[in-house]
Design an enzyme around this catalytic site. Sequence first.
Site, PDB file in Angstrom:
ATOM      1  N   ASN A   1      27.684  53.762  60.066  1.00  0.00           N
ATOM      2  CA  ASN A   1      28.982  53.690  59.389  1.00  0.00           C
ATOM      3  C   ASN A   1      28.951  52.474  58.467  1.00  0.00           C
ATOM      4  O   ASN A   1      29.083  51.352  58.921  1.00  0.00           O
ATOM      5  CB  ASN A   1      30.083  53.567  60.454  1.00  0.00           C
TER       6      ASN A   1
ATOM      7  N   LYS B   1      31.037  51.582  56.339  1.00  0.00           N
ATOM      8  CA  LYS B   1      32.386  51.058  56.031  1.00  0.00           C
ATOM      9  C   LYS B   1      32.519  50.829  54.517  1.00  0.00           C
ATOM     10  O   LYS B   1      31.912  51.565  53.743  1.00  0.00           O
ATOM     11  CB  LYS B   1      32.671  49.805  56.869  1.00  0.00           C
TER      12      LYS B   1
ATOM     13  N   HIS C   1      38.530  56.505  63.372  1.00  0.00           N
ATOM     14  CA  HIS C   1      37.949  55.175  63.607  1.00  0.00           C
ATOM     15  C   HIS C   1      39.076  54.181  63.876  1.00  0.00           C
ATOM     16  O   HIS C   1      40.148  54.275  63.268  1.00  0.00           O
ATOM     17  CB  HIS C   1      37.113  54.743  62.393  1.00  0.00           C
TER      18      HIS C   1
ATOM     19  N   GLU D   1      39.554  51.284  62.926  1.00  0.00           N
ATOM     20  CA  GLU D   1      40.044  50.562  61.738  1.00  0.00           C
ATOM     21  C   GLU D   1      41.057  51.405  60.979  1.00  0.00           C
ATOM     22  O   GLU D   1      41.988  50.874  60.368  1.00  0.00           O
ATOM     23  CB  GLU D   1      38.854  50.157  60.847  1.00  0.00           C
TER      24      GLU D   1
ATOM     25  N   GLU E   1      34.237  53.663  71.156  1.00  0.00           N
ATOM     26  CA  GLU E   1      34.090  52.351  70.514  1.00  0.00           C
ATOM     27  C   GLU E   1      35.226  51.434  70.964  1.00  0.00           C
ATOM     28  O   GLU E   1      36.334  51.493  70.412  1.00  0.00           O
ATOM     29  CB  GLU E   1      34.164  52.499  68.993  1.00  0.00           C
TER      30      GLU E   1
ATOM     31  N   GLY F   1      32.249  44.866  65.504  1.00  0.00           N
ATOM     32  CA  GLY F   1      32.065  43.788  64.542  1.00  0.00           C
ATOM     33  C   GLY F   1      32.176  42.394  65.140  1.00  0.00           C
ATOM     34  O   GLY F   1      32.285  41.410  64.414  1.00  0.00           O
TER      35      GLY F   1
ATOM     36  N   SER G   1      29.039  46.716  68.065  1.00  0.00           N
ATOM     37  CA  SER G   1      28.007  45.677  68.118  1.00  0.00           C
ATOM     38  C   SER G   1      26.679  46.161  68.676  1.00  0.00           C
ATOM     39  O   SER G   1      25.971  45.423  69.366  1.00  0.00           O
ATOM     40  CB  SER G   1      28.517  44.453  68.899  1.00  0.00           C
TER      41      SER G   1
END
Length: 252
Positions: A10, A12, A96, A98, A166, A172, A210
């Site tokens: 991904n 991003k 996701h 985010e 996730e 991250g 991560s």
Amino acid sequence: MSRTPLIAGNWKMNGLMREGLALSKAVAAGSAQLPGIDLVICPPATLPAAVRPALAGSRVALGAQDCHPAPSGAHTGDVAAPMLAELGCRWVIVGHSERRANHGENDALVRAKAKAAHAAGLGAIVCVGETLAERDAGHTLAVVGRQLAGSLPDESKATDVVVAYEPVWAIGTGRAATTEQVGEVHAAIRRLLAKRFADGAALRVLYGGSVNPANASELIGLADVDGALVGGASLKAESFLAIARGAGGSLV
Ligand code: PGA
């Protein structure tokens, strides 16, 4: 039940044309040494058309990071699933964290996006995961169970849905979940999938958060983990391919 490992990158909101092309070419070249592993890269929506030729004939499939639930219409700035399919995408990430956090996406919307993906012939990589506050409150399995129930279409099949667990606090941060944490949640997800879907045992469940070359084989080697959704480490071909090699180490 043998499930082919899947490693998805991904990217991003990273990558101008030149970097995206170089990264795609390097991943495609390296994939020749990774038989038995499915690879997907999900560049930003500006890049699929440009990188598609670099992936031709390789084991690397093209994916996208989001789609709108409608096939077309007055939705300024959005991208529809048929548009992604036309660019050669085979997969699209939906839900996701985010997008859930920054764009207020809820489970019903994520499910509608997954259905739109399926209608366009795309597979959906459906993301779920708890926040740190939810984990600390002991609500992880309830949250993930609720997200799965709400986000997965009833007609999901192993060929067109991949689940990605996730934990939000692991994304991250350089702080991946432990093997115990991942094992517990993945076992619970697998039970829920087996209960709900005829081919639930064949659905792939990825871990994300991560993942790096040092922790990949341990995490992906867990019984109920079928691969990884990789963010930061997917932006360098060497680390993305090293993670995929780690997944290969878990092949029996
Ligand atoms: P990360 O991101 O690997 O950079 O933690 C994972 C993701 O958000 O999919």
